[in-house]
Design an enzyme around this catalytic site. Structure first.
Site, short mmCIF file in Angstrom:
data_model
loop_
_atom_site.label_atom_id
_atom_site.label_comp_id
_atom_site.label_asym_id
_atom_site.label_seq_id
_atom_site.Cartn_x
_atom_site.Cartn_y
_atom_site.Cartn_z
CG ASP A 1 -0.27 0.15 2.41
OD1 ASP A 1 -0.04 1.15 3.21
OD2 ASP A 1 0.30 -1.01 2.94
CB SER A 2 1.00 4.27 0.56
OG SER A 2 1.22 5.54 0.42
CB ALA A 3 5.79 4.03 0.50
CG PHE B 1 -4.15 -2.19 -1.39
CD1 PHE B 1 -5.00 -2.60 -2.36
CD2 PHE B 1 -3.83 -2.76 -0.40
CE1 PHE B 1 -5.52 -3.75 -2.09
CE2 PHE B 1 -4.05 -4.21 -0.03
CZ PHE B 1 -4.92 -4.69 -1.03
CG HIS C 1 -3.31 7.37 0.00
ND1 HIS C 1 -2.69 7.21 -1.04
CD2 HIS C 1 -2.33 7.20 1.07
CE1 HIS C 1 -1.52 6.86 -1.01
NE2 HIS C 1 -1.35 6.49 0.36
#
Length: 299
Positions: free
Chosen positions: A143-145, A171, A269
């Site tokens: 997820d994210s980074a 994600f 996010h």
């Protein structure tokens, strides 16, 4: 879909927090506090282990796992986060698929800037292969980074001559440190979590003066995805990084890669973290589990 659920989460994420240019300690503590509110499903067992050069958390179903391994990369802008803060996401994938997961505790900036995180995730993947795992039974998820690391670790693995995993699930992936996506501006009011200033603040720690115009830092703009495994990219319309996912999907299609771009309206996010409190989160995780089950070798 629940308008009330989405509104409550938007309000939660807009609560006052340390400023975008807060200290690393403040940013890390704030994120731990936020993620401690997420629901971790029952029906798992966990233990700390080592994978490659780094600690990792092994998350398994309480019952005997199916044949298959998810290598999970947590989010946190390469500056904060841990396997523990991502446990809701990792555990949901484990309980919904029946596969085990290793969540890698990769090194963080500013103490360890680029390319430390990629070195650690690649080392973890290499350790699975060296331990006899068939790449056809391994998927990258994050997820994210960490969603960005699913892509850049594949790039690094390909460059190292390693076989690629069977699938990627990302994600709300962060895939462009040049921050040139249109959503950086068009979603500025809609995103309850990030501002350009907060993203620039943490990105500078990870970059440590390096030019972001390269594939391992901005794959949505510069990466050649030829030969990549099937990908599922999930994002919400209320996030600055939306175009990171949409542009990577376009690059994947152009390279002949099977890709699903899965966009959910009016969610923030990494909305999947809110499983159990947001209907859209549970639905998205169900789609991710179905994708993983279809691409890993099944028993």
């Amino acid at each position: 879909m629940s308008r009330e659920q989405r509104a409550r989460i938007d309000t939660l994420l807009r609560q006052p927090r340390p400023a975008g240019d807060g200290s690393v300690a403040e940013i890390r503590a704030n994120f731990r506090a936020l993620m401690a509110r997420m629901r971790v499903p029952e029906g798992i067992r966990t233990r700390t282990t080592t994978l490659g050069d780094r600690p990792a958390v092994l998350v398994e179903p309480a019952e005997a796992p199916r044949a298959g391994t998810i290598l999970y990369f947590h989010g946190g802008a390469f500056v904060f986060g841990s396997p523990e803060t991502a446990m809701s996401l990792t555990a949901n994938l484990v309980t919904r698929t029946g596969f085990r997961a290793f969540s890698v505790d990769y090194r963080l900036a500013p103490e360890h800037p680029f390319p430390a995180a990629i070195e650690d995730t690649l080392s973890a993947y290499r350790a699975l292969l060296d331990g006899g795992e068939d790449p056809a039974t391994i998927a990258f998820a994050g997820d994210s980074a960490g969603g960005g690391l699913t892509v850049t670790t594949c790039l690094a693995a390909r460059d190292a001559g390693l076989p690629l995993p069977a699938a990627i699930v990302a994600f709300s992936p962060g895939l462009d440190l040049t921050r040139t996506g249109e959503s950086m501006d068009t979603k500025a009011g809609a995103d309850p979590l990030f501002t350009r200033a907060s993203l620039d603040h943490t990105a500078a720690m990870y970059l440590d003066g390096r030019d972001p115009r390269q594939p391992l830092l901005s794959p949505a703009v510069f990466a050649d995805l030829t030969g990549f495994p099937p990908m599922l990219l999930q994002a919400g319309t209320n996030e600055l990084l939306l175009d990171d996912a949409t542009r990577l999907a376009a690059r994947a299609r152009a390279a002949g890669v099977d890709v699903i771009l899965d966009i959910t309206a009016d969610v923030p996010h990494v909305f999947q973290s809110f499983a159990g409190t947001l209907d859209e989160a549970d639905a998205a995780l169900a789609r991710a589990a179905f994708f993983l089950g279809g691409h890993l070798n099944r028993d």
